[in-house]
Each structure stands twice: as structure tokens, then as C-alpha cells.
Design an enzyme around this catalytic site. Sequence first.
Site, PDB file in Angstrom:
ATOM      1  CE  LYS A 114      -4.422  -1.675   1.663  1.00 24.65           C
ATOM      2  NZ  LYS A 114      -5.481  -1.589   2.675  1.00 24.65           N
ATOM      3  CE  LYS A 196      -5.195  -9.450  -2.425  1.00 23.99           C
ATOM      4  NZ  LYS A 196      -5.158  -8.834  -1.098  1.00 23.99           N
ATOM      5  CE  LYS A 199     -15.001  -2.188  -5.697  1.00 18.71           C
ATOM      6  NZ  LYS A 199     -15.637  -1.390  -4.654  1.00 18.71           N
TER       7      LYS A 199
HETATM    8  P1  TYM Z   1     -10.348  -7.326   3.216  1.00 15.84           P
HETATM    9  O1  TYM Z   1     -11.484  -6.396   3.381  1.00 15.84           O
HETATM   10  O2  TYM Z   1      -9.246  -6.942   2.291  1.00 15.84           O
HETATM   11  O3  TYM Z   1     -10.879  -8.722   2.752  1.00 15.84           O
HETATM   12  C1  TYM Z   1     -11.948  -9.372   3.423  1.00 15.84           C
HETATM   13  C2  TYM Z   1     -11.713 -10.871   3.399  1.00 15.84           C
HETATM   14  O4  TYM Z   1     -11.589 -11.339   2.042  1.00 15.84           O
HETATM   15  C3  TYM Z   1     -10.403 -12.108   1.912  1.00 15.84           C
HETATM   16  N1  TYM Z   1      -9.890 -11.929   0.531  1.00 15.84           N
HETATM   17  C4  TYM Z   1      -9.638 -12.933  -0.318  1.00 15.84           C
HETATM   18  N2  TYM Z   1      -9.764 -14.272  -0.191  1.00 15.84           N
HETATM   19  C5  TYM Z   1      -9.435 -15.022  -1.261  1.00 15.84           C
HETATM   20  N3  TYM Z   1      -8.975 -14.513  -2.443  1.00 15.84           N
HETATM   21  C6  TYM Z   1      -8.826 -13.187  -2.610  1.00 15.84           C
HETATM   22  N4  TYM Z   1      -8.401 -12.696  -3.779  1.00 15.84           N
HETATM   23  C7  TYM Z   1      -9.169 -12.328  -1.521  1.00 15.84           C
HETATM   24  N5  TYM Z   1      -9.155 -10.986  -1.345  1.00 15.84           N
HETATM   25  C8  TYM Z   1      -9.600 -10.764  -0.083  1.00 15.84           C
HETATM   26  C9  TYM Z   1      -9.455 -11.555   2.942  1.00 15.84           C
HETATM   27  O5  TYM Z   1      -8.464 -12.487   3.276  1.00 15.84           O
HETATM   28  C10 TYM Z   1     -10.391 -11.258   4.087  1.00 15.84           C
HETATM   29  O6  TYM Z   1     -10.603 -12.399   4.876  1.00 15.84           O
HETATM   30  N6  TYM Z   1      -7.607  -6.530   7.297  1.00 15.84           N
HETATM   31  C11 TYM Z   1      -8.784  -7.203   6.800  1.00 15.84           C
HETATM   32  C12 TYM Z   1     -10.057  -6.832   7.517  1.00 15.84           C
HETATM   33  C13 TYM Z   1     -10.004  -6.976   8.997  1.00 15.84           C
HETATM   34  C14 TYM Z   1     -10.073  -8.173   9.726  1.00 15.84           C
HETATM   35  C15 TYM Z   1     -10.024  -7.795  11.101  1.00 15.84           C
HETATM   36  C16 TYM Z   1     -10.180  -9.512   9.354  1.00 15.84           C
HETATM   37  C17 TYM Z   1      -9.905  -5.950   9.890  1.00 15.84           C
HETATM   38  N7  TYM Z   1      -9.915  -6.443  11.164  1.00 15.84           N
HETATM   39  C18 TYM Z   1     -10.056  -8.751  12.101  1.00 15.84           C
HETATM   40  C19 TYM Z   1     -10.220 -10.444  10.384  1.00 15.84           C
HETATM   41  C20 TYM Z   1     -10.155 -10.081  11.733  1.00 15.84           C
HETATM   42  C21 TYM Z   1      -8.964  -6.832   5.351  1.00 15.84           C
HETATM   43  O7  TYM Z   1      -8.522  -5.798   4.899  1.00 15.84           O
HETATM   44  O8  TYM Z   1      -9.736  -7.709   4.649  1.00 15.84           O
END
Ligand code: TYM
Length: 332
Positions: A114, A196, A199
Site C-alpha cells: 500500500k 491476487k 478491488k
Molecule cells: P479485506 O477487506 O481486504 O478482505 C476481506 C476478506 O476477504 C479475503 N480476501 C480474499 N480471499 C481469497 N482470495 C482473494 N483474492 C481475496 N481478497 C480478499 C481476505 O483475506 C479477508 O478475509 N484486514 C482485513 C479486515 C479486517 C479483519 C479484522 C479480518 C480488519 N480487522 C479482524 C479479520 C479479523 C482486510 O482488509 O480484509
Amino acid sequence: MNDKKLIFSGIQPTGTFTLGNYLGAVRNWGPLQDEYNCIYCVVDMHAITVRQDPAKLRRNTLDSYALLMACGIDVEKSILFIQSHVKTHAELNWILCCNTQFGELSRMTQFKDKSKRHPDDINAGLFTYPSLMAADILAYNADLVPVGADQKQHLELARNIAQRFNQRYGDFFTVPEPYIPEKGARIMSLQEPAKKMSKSDDNPNAVILILDDKDTIIRKFKRAVTDSEAEVVYRDGKDGINNLMTIYSTITGKDYAAIESEFAGKGYGDFKLAVGEAVADHLEPVRTEFARLSQDKSYLKECCAAGAEKALRYSQRIVSKVYHKVGFVDKG
Ligand code: TYM
């Protein structure tokens, strides 16, 4: 509460999730509700670590909340809330920041990625992001955290922070375990299958959004980058086909061998169409339910308020004990 294990997970408020978000995480959250106590959160405080348009963030946060409900999160069974509504996350974050090393945060690949993408805004919140994520989880003493593979490093850090705190102040936090699906934990870009699906990709054809309509989904799959072999088999070096097979497998429940025989002797065109149709048909009820729910803003806001109240009640007990443990004077 009962003696079931506790699940916590969160998702950023992008408004419409990607197929990666869905298959790697959100799709699995609903079925977990019967076996576990589940707490799910739309993490708007994490979102502002990169610049956001305030009006859009507000809209996207409520849409993400509705979309989680449309994906099967039942607000009667789980606690579903918006992160900024529950102050204990920010409170615990500060304490955890003071128990997190600069070196640990510097090693986070998401921070490095990022920082590269937003070189004009490498802010302190972006750097301490994983400490807030640890606070989200530890404020509830969660046992399990269902996420995709890309969150593994952050979760590892949350475990280290919990262990360090326990050593310094006496056993207190549950050390959370990652809960990563065997298949679908890493869905790749349809245009650059070594990357990966995300979005933030500049190429809209690389990403399936779960609110895309059927035609759009099929068109994106038809354009998916594959290889020149014309053989639907799961094999090293066939990143594009492997990704499509993974998607098809997680949606239909068919294993790779069954998919290989289904498409033996057929071209990639047939296969891509089948994947597109399966995905679009699978997501149809989610789109319909989202359209219905998102009309009813007052109901959504009621659900958000009720979820936040439950989350606060739960986490307040834990964070008050943490305040005491680190030596803050009790309010009395
Ligand atoms: P975020 O919002 O980027 O993604 C949400 C969830 O989607 C999963 N994910 C994927 N899984 C498979 N293939 C992909 N291409 C893919 N892209 C995203 C992510 O692994 C995630 O599970 N930091 C976290 C949000 C968060 C969080 C937490 C998660 C904040 N606090 C506490 C668990 C516990 C995030 O940015 O996810």
C-alpha cells in the site's frame, strides 16, 4: 453466552465485495453461525488508512453491512456491526500499539504494497493497521478468525501481540487461530492470474464483483487469461485455468478430477462459459436480497445500532480488564 467457541472476522467497506472476498471469507461466515458464536464487523476505521471520499465511505459502509446480511449473516444469530460504532476497538488499539514493535510492523507485506500504491500518503494509521486488526480480534478474545490467505501475516502478528501481552501482564488474551479455507483462500485476478484478485485493480475485467449482473460476469470470464494448451486440467504452470477450476470447484462442489472429465475434449470457451454461468447463478439470490435490504435504510440502521450495542457490551468487559492490567486507575 454459551460454551461455543468464538469467531471474529471483518471486511473493508468497499460497498460491493469481490469474488475473492466472497469465496475466501464471507461465503464461509454464514455456515459457521450454527456451530460458533460469531461476531462480524465492517471495518470502516481500517478503510481510512487510505484516502476516502466521506460521502462514499458512508454509503459503502452501509451497503457492505447490507451485503453481509444478503450473504447469509443473520443478525439474530451473530453480532454484526460497524467498527467505528464500538469505541473499545480504538481504545484497545492504543494499548496494543504500545506492545507492538516498529520492526514487526515494517515487515508487513500489505504495508509495503500500500505504501508503494499511495506514496503521497504513507500515514501512521497505515503503518499501525495490523495493531488495530489485533484489537478487533482480541477485544472479544476470539478463538478463530476466518479469513483468506492474504490475511495470514496480520493474524500471525495478532498472535504475537497477544502472546507478548500475556507474558508481560499475565495470561489474559486467547491466542487466536486463523481459519483459512482449503479451497478459495486465494482467488487470483482474471487478467493476471499470478496476482491476487483485488478491488483496487485498475483493470475492471480482472475482478468479479458479487453485485455484477449475469452478462457482466459471463463477459469477464470469457475474457479471462488462460494459456495456449486448450486442456482443462489442474497443473503447475496453468495459473489461469487453475484459478478458474478453483472457482468452479468451490461454487459447484465438484472436485478437480470431476471437472477435468466434464470438460475433456472441450475447449476453453465452453469451460469459461460454464464457470461464468455457475458463478452468476450462484450469486443471483445474493443480488436480489441485497436489492431488497438496501431499500430499507431505517431497518439497516436499527440492525447496526443493535449489533454495536451487543459488541460494546461484550468487548467493554474485556477492555476494562486490560485497562486494569496495564495499570490504569479504575474509574470506580
Ligand atoms: P479485506 O477487506 O481486504 O478482505 C476481506 C476478506 O476477504 C479475503 N480476501 C480474499 N480471499 C481469497 N482470495 C482473494 N483474492 C481475496 N481478497 C480478499 C481476505 O483475506 C479477508 O478475509 N484486514 C482485513 C479486515 C479486517 C479483519 C479484522 C479480518 C480488519 N480487522 C479482524 C479479520 C479479523 C482486510 O482488509 O480484509
